[in-house]
Scaffold this motif. Structure first.
Motif: not given
Length: 592
Positions: A369-374, A414-416, A436-438
């Motif tokens: 998720v973090s990498k895709l959000v970047q 923003h969080y990730f 993370v999934q929750y």
């Protein structure tokens, strides 16, 4: 003739991604002839398809899946890892047992279809290997076995059986070559069935639409139908339109013939049912609530082109194993994952290629998720993107599907981007994944933290993970409320954690190091916290402090009034500290 394949529902978009991957693979490996290189073109809204390329796709489809899920490749990678283990004498016994199991299981499957004297000899020789002194013989056996299962006929058969049972069966019912009666088919037989059941109907229906739109007389249409009279939908139309004028036929086509639910510009002769796409399909005979215009024979109409696109969906998804549940009450299931956005098709393709690559590298979900959000650098860009993940595990035989949607609202983006790497501390891996999934489902991950704390109590684990889980949950809750600066609430969570550590240290000293007593107290506090019983929690907290002659810090008033922190955060932060033993080593992590 060119047609537009527009994105829509996620399963169609997944199919378009799979179609383009297969097309690219076919061109790269010269399976699809060079003159068709511009037959499928990426457009912002989806794919532009020249229907002349359709007969080229079945062979590319199967060779793509054979390459993707090659049994020979997978088993040889496993065997090479086990051989490395076997070279260490202390690990030889375990490695030998695993090698024998792997080779016997795969070898017996191969011998079921092919007589192979060399393979039989290798399996017999393997039985005689028992000691570390036989390492060279073991290596020779493994090398010979690897060469055998790489033989095209063996690898093809084993891989076809594997991806039909483990991958395609999650997407479709017993249609076409997936029917058990077709298990004896070889690769060419599978290609022919695909051509007959999916490509030919799509080709006929698209040509029919073209003739219907351009015909100058009813005779033109009837001649076309007569030329393809063996195609069942056309037989019915020919009978119905036999004595009708062109105007009557065009009126029927416009007002009576069904249009596809998924590709609305096309005539629908089929149904969206479980054998077409089993994860969310419904058996036609049981679909009483889905009747289309009170027509029970075709309750959810789709076109042959949509059926074909859906059959490429397995190639458009990332396929991976996922652990469901916790600890002993858990099992691994095969999941198909996909990234859906409101972006252009090329961006969706790029994101899903990245997603698939990260899953193959076994990256944790939070890192994915973090990498895709970047790539989302501006809020306005994000708002138009609407990134979300979906994954499903489906079992056609039991008619059961686990389907999860993971939405990524702006506060989570923003969080990730800012804090996602902090989740690395949450170990074991499964608790981090569930956390993370929750969060991505919009649910409170407190339930995961309760299970995590109980796990640490039962196992006697002492590390920073539970505290990090509590702090990151609080950060997410604060961002959801619109709070940008985390410094004040982070300090409060840290103070509660330290308070738990100090009480543990004092209690251990007073009780002469009775760790069991501390764990018993932690259980009592955790049960009260999980039940949301503030009075019981505060009563136990007061007794603990009195037993070590310590005053209760004013910050625990939060547990009653929830002014700055919610009760779950207060309780779990303190319990995390109570379970922690390495006070000095964890200070840097606590304040970061």
């Amino acid at each position: 003739m060119k047609v537009e394949l527009r994105m829509g529902e996620w399963m169609i978009t997944m199919g378009l991604v799979g179609l383009y991957r297969v097309f690219e693979y076919g061109l790269k490996h010269e399976i699809i002839a060079p003159q068709y290189k511009n037959s499928i073109v990426v457009q912002p809204w989806g794919l532009e398809l020249d229907i002349n390329v359709l007969p080229q796709l079945p062979k590319a489809y199967f060779l793509y899946l054979l390459d993707e899920y090659s049994v020979a490749k997978r088993e040889c990678e496993k065997l090479q890892l086990y051989i490395k283990q076997a070279q260490k004498e202390e690990q030889f016994k375990y490695a030998l047992s695993t090698i024998k199991e792997t080779m016997n299981n795969t070898g017996k499957k191969a011998l079921k279809y092919f007589s192979h004297e060399q393979l039989e000899n290798v399996l017999e020789t393997l039985k005689l290997i028992k000691k570390y002194e036989n390492l060279n013989d073991l290596v020779a056996c493994v090398n010979t076995f690897q060469a055998i299962i790489h033989e095209p006929k063996i690898n093809e058969k084993l891989t076809l059986n594997y991806f039909k049972a483990a991958i395609l069966k999650s997407f479709f019912g017993q249609v076409s070559f997936l029917n058990v009666s077709k298990n004896s088919l070889d690769l060419e037989g599978h290609i022919e069935e695909f051509q007959k059941d999916y490509v030919t109907p799509a080709f006929y229906d698209l040509r029919f639409e073209q003739v219907l739109a351009s015909a100058q007389s009813s005779e033109e249409i009837m001649t076309f139908l007569d030329d393809h009279k063996n195609y069942q939908p056309f037989r019915a139309l020919k009978k119905a339109w036999k004595a009708k004028t062109l105007e009557d036929i065009q009126s029927d086509a416009k007002n009576i013939m069904n249009k596809c639910l998924l590709l609305s510009d096309h005539v629908a002769f089929y149904n969206f049912e479980e054998m077409v796409f089993s994860p969310i399909g419904v058996a036609k005979n049981n679909a009483f609530n889905f009747n289309w215009n009170l027509e029970d024979r075709q309750p959810k109409p789709i076109c042959s082109l949509a059926k074909l696109v859906l059959f490429f969906a397995p190639a458009g998804a990332a396929i991976y194993l996922k652990k469901e549940g916790f600890d002993e009450q858990s099992e691994y299931r095969t999941y198909a994952g996909f990234v859906q956005t409101d972006a252009t098709f090329s961006e969706i393709l790029q994101k899903n290629n990245h997603f698939k690559q990260l899953k193959q590298q076994k990256e944790p979900f939070d890192q994915i998720v973090s990498k895709l959000v970047q790539s989302v650098t501006k809020e306005a860009q994000y708002v138009t993107d609407h990134l979300f993940f979906l994954e499903f595990s489906s079992d056609y035989d039991s008619k059961k599907t686990h389907l999860h949607y993971y939405h990524l609202p702006l506060y989570l983006a923003h969080y990730f981007r800012q804090y996602g790497n902090k989740l690395d501390y949450i170990q074991p891996y499964e608790y981090r994944e569930h956390f993370v999934q929750y969060v991505l489902r919009g649910a409170d991950p407190a339930i995961v933290i309760y299970k995590y704390l109980r796990y640490c109590i039962e196992k006697g684990y002492s590390h920073i993970g539970p505290y990090i889980a509590v702090r990151e949950r609080n950060r997410i809750m604060q961002l959801k409320k619109g709070v940008k600066d985390m410094s004040s609430t982070d300090k409060r969570v840290s103070a509660l954690f330290r308070s738990g550590q100090e009480i543990r240290a004092a209690f251990m000293q007073a009780a002469n190091g009775s760790d069991k007593k501390v764990m018993s107290i932690a259980y009592r506090l955790l049960n009260a916290a999980k039940a949301g019983n503030k009075e019981s929690f505060m009563d136990a907290l007061l007794r603990i402090h009195m037993s070590v002659d310590r005053p209760i810090a004013p910050i625990f008033l939060n547990a009653l009034h929830e002014r700055d922190l919610d009760f779950s955060t207060v309780a779990n932060a303190f319990i995390s500290g109570l379970l922690s033993t390495n006070f000095k080593e964890e200070q840097e992590d606590v304040v970061s």
